[in-house]
Design a protein around this motif. Structure first.
Motif, PDB file in Angstrom:
ATOM      1  N   SER A 140     -25.198 -10.391   1.710  1.00  0.00           N
ATOM      2  CA  SER A 140     -25.431 -11.584   0.900  1.00  0.00           C
ATOM      3  C   SER A 140     -24.708 -12.782   1.502  1.00  0.00           C
ATOM      4  CB  SER A 140     -24.945 -11.354  -0.529  1.00  0.00           C
ATOM      5  OG  SER A 140     -23.530 -11.291  -0.560  1.00  0.00           O
ATOM      6  N   GLY A 142     -22.410 -14.600   0.049  1.00  0.00           N
ATOM      7  CA  GLY A 142     -20.990 -14.473  -0.228  1.00  0.00           C
ATOM      8  C   GLY A 142     -20.315 -13.486   0.700  1.00  0.00           C
ATOM      9  N   SER A 168     -23.017 -21.825  -3.398  1.00  0.00           N
ATOM     10  CA  SER A 168     -23.711 -20.553  -3.650  1.00  0.00           C
ATOM     11  C   SER A 168     -22.803 -19.433  -4.126  1.00  0.00           C
ATOM     12  CB  SER A 168     -24.465 -20.084  -2.396  1.00  0.00           C
ATOM     13  OG  SER A 168     -25.347 -21.063  -1.942  1.00  0.00           O
ATOM     14  N   LEU A 169     -21.583 -19.726  -4.573  1.00  0.00           N
ATOM     15  CA  LEU A 169     -20.688 -18.669  -5.021  1.00  0.00           C
ATOM     16  C   LEU A 169     -20.682 -18.586  -6.542  1.00  0.00           C
ATOM     17  CD1 LEU A 169     -17.540 -19.022  -2.726  1.00  0.00           C
ATOM     18  CD2 LEU A 169     -19.559 -17.588  -2.406  1.00  0.00           C
ATOM     19  N   ASP A 170     -20.745 -17.349  -7.070  1.00  0.00           N
ATOM     20  CA  ASP A 170     -20.606 -17.148  -8.503  1.00  0.00           C
ATOM     21  C   ASP A 170     -19.144 -17.323  -8.896  1.00  0.00           C
ATOM     22  OD1 ASP A 170     -19.254 -14.264  -8.706  1.00  0.00           O
ATOM     23  OD2 ASP A 170     -20.700 -14.255  -7.068  1.00  0.00           O
ATOM     24  N   SER A 173     -16.628 -14.768  -7.295  1.00  0.00           N
ATOM     25  CA  SER A 173     -16.477 -15.008  -5.858  1.00  0.00           C
ATOM     26  C   SER A 173     -15.754 -16.322  -5.608  1.00  0.00           C
ATOM     27  CB  SER A 173     -17.846 -15.029  -5.181  1.00  0.00           C
ATOM     28  OG  SER A 173     -18.507 -13.790  -5.330  1.00  0.00           O
ATOM     29  N   GLU A 273     -22.702 -11.817 -10.029  1.00  0.00           N
ATOM     30  CA  GLU A 273     -21.809 -11.894  -8.891  1.00  0.00           C
ATOM     31  C   GLU A 273     -22.582 -11.949  -7.584  1.00  0.00           C
ATOM     32  OE1 GLU A 273     -19.187  -8.589  -9.037  1.00  0.00           O
ATOM     33  OE2 GLU A 273     -18.067  -9.323 -10.790  1.00  0.00           O
ATOM     34  N   SER A 274     -21.946 -12.499  -6.538  1.00  0.00           N
ATOM     35  CA  SER A 274     -22.545 -12.495  -5.211  1.00  0.00           C
ATOM     36  C   SER A 274     -22.768 -11.058  -4.759  1.00  0.00           C
ATOM     37  CB  SER A 274     -21.621 -13.217  -4.222  1.00  0.00           C
ATOM     38  OG  SER A 274     -22.170 -13.215  -2.931  1.00  0.00           O
ATOM     39  N   GLN A 310     -32.857 -19.574  -1.365  1.00  0.00           N
ATOM     40  CA  GLN A 310     -31.449 -19.928  -1.183  1.00  0.00           C
ATOM     41  C   GLN A 310     -31.222 -20.424   0.237  1.00  0.00           C
ATOM     42  OE1 GLN A 310     -28.769 -16.803  -2.235  1.00  0.00           O
ATOM     43  NE2 GLN A 310     -26.950 -17.885  -1.550  1.00  0.00           N
ATOM     44  N   GLU A 382     -30.402 -20.687  -6.331  1.00  0.00           N
ATOM     45  CA  GLU A 382     -29.257 -21.582  -6.106  1.00  0.00           C
ATOM     46  C   GLU A 382     -29.722 -22.994  -5.725  1.00  0.00           C
ATOM     47  OE1 GLU A 382     -26.396 -20.867  -6.913  1.00  0.00           O
ATOM     48  OE2 GLU A 382     -26.076 -18.713  -6.741  1.00  0.00           O
ATOM     49  N   HIS A 415     -24.889 -19.827  -9.830  1.00  0.00           N
ATOM     50  CA  HIS A 415     -23.534 -19.351 -10.118  1.00  0.00           C
ATOM     51  C   HIS A 415     -22.828 -20.300 -11.071  1.00  0.00           C
ATOM     52  CE1 HIS A 415     -22.921 -22.347  -6.944  1.00  0.00           C
ATOM     53  NE2 HIS A 415     -21.743 -22.539  -7.490  1.00  0.00           N
TER      54      HIS A 415
END
Length: 438
Positions: A140, A142, A168-170, A173, A273-274, A310, A382, A415
Motif C-alpha cells: 500500500s 502507507g 493519503s495516511l489514515d 498511520s 487503516e492504510s 489514488q 483519497e 483518511h
C-alpha cells in the motif's frame, strides 16, 4: 544543518519562486507551506541541485552541512548519498518496481535482511517479513512510505527531506508518521518538509514558511472548515451494490463477505487503516478487479461509473495534453474550461501533459476527466490527499454541487474523518476485511 539566503528558482518564462531565508539546526523541523502547484516540491529539489528541468535556473546561497551551491559534483554526491535521505511525495515512484522492497532497503543501507525486517516492524508494518518480500505494486501507499522511512532510520542521515509525508495516511498511520519523525529528530536528524497538513505543522512543532506572493516567508497559515452536505433526499434504488464479495492476495484475504449498497444521490465515505484493503474494495466495485466470490451490480451505461485513482499520476496517459484526454472521453456539450475552473485547475493546464503538473494538479486533472463523461456514480480514492486545504475545499464543494444538481452518487475513500463526517450521509469503516458503520 541547512542555511539558505536569497534563493530563487526561475522557470523559462521568468516566473520565480523565492526563499529569502531559512535556517535549520540539528533536531529541528522546517516546513514549506502553500497551495497545491505553488512550487513546494520544485523548491525542495532545487535547493539540493536535483531540479532536472530544461530552461530552469537557480540563484542564491545554500549551505548544507558545509557543502555550498558552488561545490564540485563529487562533494554533492557524498552529501546526498551519506548524509541525507529523501522521502518523495509518491513513495511508489521512488522504488524499483522489479525488486522486492526488503532487498531495496538492504541495497540502500548495507544492513542485513533481519535488520531491515526488524526496522519495518518497528515502523508499524504488520507481517513485516512478508511485506519485505513483495514488490512495490503489492504494498500500500502507507507501507511504501514506511519502506523509505526504514531506509532513513537505518542510514541515520543528518538531514531528512520529506515531500507531503502525511498525504493519503489514515489516522493511525498518521500518528505513527509523527512518532517516526520525532524519533528521527531525537536521533539528531534535521527535517525539511513540504506540507499542506495543518495537523503535521502543529504535531512536529515545525517552523513554518508560508507562501506569500512568490516567496516562502515565516508566517502561520489559517485553516478553513470543510463544506457541509445539505440534507436533500436520496434515491431509493441502488445504483451500485455488492453482496458477499471476497478477494485475497495469495493466502491473505483482504475482503471477507463484504456487502455494500449505494443509492442515487447518496454520499458514502469509507475509512480504514492504510493497507486495510480500501483501494482493493473500490477496484472490485468498479470492475478493475474480479472478486474471488460474491456479486457486484453496476449501472447499465458503460461509462456511468468512474474511478479517480489514488495514484492519479499513473491513471493519465503520459506525454498527452489534458485537453486531448478530455476530448476522447467527454460527454457532448461538456465545457472543459468551465470544468477546469470548477475543480480549481488553471485552464492553461489543459494544454499540459501530466509531466508538467504538480501532484495536486494531476489529481484534479484525473477528477476533471472523470466528471467530463457525466457519470452517475463517482468513486474517489483519497481525493484530497495531495491538495492543500483551500483547494481541497473548492474541489469538494464542486462535487457537492454535482451531487445536488445531477443526483450524482459519491463513494469517497479517505483518511480524513472530519471531512467524511461533514460530507457523507454514511461513514463506513473497513476493518478485518469487512465493512461496518462508524
Amino acid at each position: 544543518m541547512l542555511e539558505v539566503a536569497d534563493f530563487a528558482v526561475r522557470s523559462p518564462t521568468g516566473v520565480a519562486i523565492r526563499l529569502p531565508g531559512l535556517s535549520l539546526g540539528q533536531g529541528q523541523v522546517a516546513a514549506l507551506y502553500g497551495p497545491s502547484g505553488c512550487g513546494k516540491s520544485t523548491m525542495l529539489a532545487a535547493l539540493f541541485g536535483l531540479l532536472a528541468r530544461r530552461g530552469w535556473s537557480c540563484s542564491g546561497r545554500v549551505n548544507c552541512q558545509g557543502v555550498t551551491e558552488t561545490a564540485d559534483a563529487a562533494s554533492r554526491r557524498i552529501l546526498l548519498r551519506h548524509h541525507m535521505a529523501f522521502l518523495p511525495q509518491d513513495a511508489h515512484a521512488a522504488l524499483d518496481p522489479l525488486q522486492p522492497v526488503g532487498r531495496q532497503i538492504e541495497h540502500a543501507t548495507g544492513c542485513s535482511t533481519g535488520e531491515c525486517v526488524a526496522m519495518l516492524a518497528r515502523l508499524g508494518v504488520q507481517d513485516a517479513a512478508a511485506v519485505a518480500g513483495r514488490r512495490p505494486h503489492a504494498v500500500s501507499g502507507g507501507q511504501a512510505q514506511r519502506v523509505l522511512l526504514a531506509i532513513a532510520f537505518l542510514r541515520r542521515p543528518k538531514l531528512v527531506v520529506v515531500d507531503e509525508p502525511s498525504a493519503s495516511l489514515d489516522g493511525g498511520s498518521y500518528k505513527e508518521l509523527v512518532a517516526n519523525l520525532r524519533a528521527l529528530m531525537a536521533n539528531g536528524s534535521a527535517v525539511l518538509t513540504s506540507t499542506h497538513d495543518h495537523r503535521l505543522l502543529r504535531d512536529v512543532a515545525a517552523t513554518v514558511y508560508s507562501l506569500v506572493g512568490d516567496a516562502f516567508v515565516r508566517a502561520e497559515p489559517q485553516e478553513a472548515p470543510w463544506p457541509v452536505r445539505s440534507g436533500q433526499d436520496i434515491g431509493s434504488v441502488p445504483v451500485l451494490s455488492a453482496r458477499g464479495v471476497q478477494h485475497a492476495f495469495g493466502d491473505r484475504r483482504v475482503l471477507d463477505e463484504v456487502d455494500f449498497e449505494l443509492r442515487r444521490g447518496e454520499v458514502v465515505a469509507i475509512v480504514g487503516e492504510s493497507g486495510a484493503g480500501k483501494t482493493t474494495l473500490v477496484r472490485v466495485l468498479v470492475g478493475h478487479l474480479r472478486p474471488d466470490a460474491g456479486v457486484v451490480t453496476r449501472p447499465d451505461r458503460w461509462n456511468a461509473l468512474q474511478l479517480v485513482c489514488q495514484d492519479a499520476h499513473s491513471s493519465l496517459t503520459p506525454r498527452r495534453a489534458l485537453a486531448d484526454l478530455l476530448e476522447e472521453a467527454q460527454a457532448p456539450y461538456f465545457d472543459a474550461g468551465a470544468g477546469a475552473s470548477a475543480v480549481a485547475l488553471a485552464p492553461a493546464l489543459l494544454q499540459c501533459p501530466r509531466e508538467r503538473m504538480s501532484g495536486g494538479e494531476v489529481r484534479r486533472a484525473a477528477l476533471l476527466r472523470a466528471l467530463a463523461v457525466h457519470p452517475d456514480v463517482l468513486v474517489l480514492d483519497e481525493p484530497t490527499a495531495s491538495l492543500d486545504r483551500t483547494t481541497a475545499i473548492a474541489v469538494m464543494q464542486t462535487l457537492l454541487v454535482q451531487q445536488r444538481s445531477r443526483a450524482l452518487a459519491l463513494v469517497i475513500v479517505t483518511h480524513d474523518l472530519e471531512m467524511a463526517r461533514a460530507l457523507a450521509h454514511r461513514v463506513l469503516t473497513l476493518q478485518g476485511g469487512r465493512l461496518c458503520s462508524l
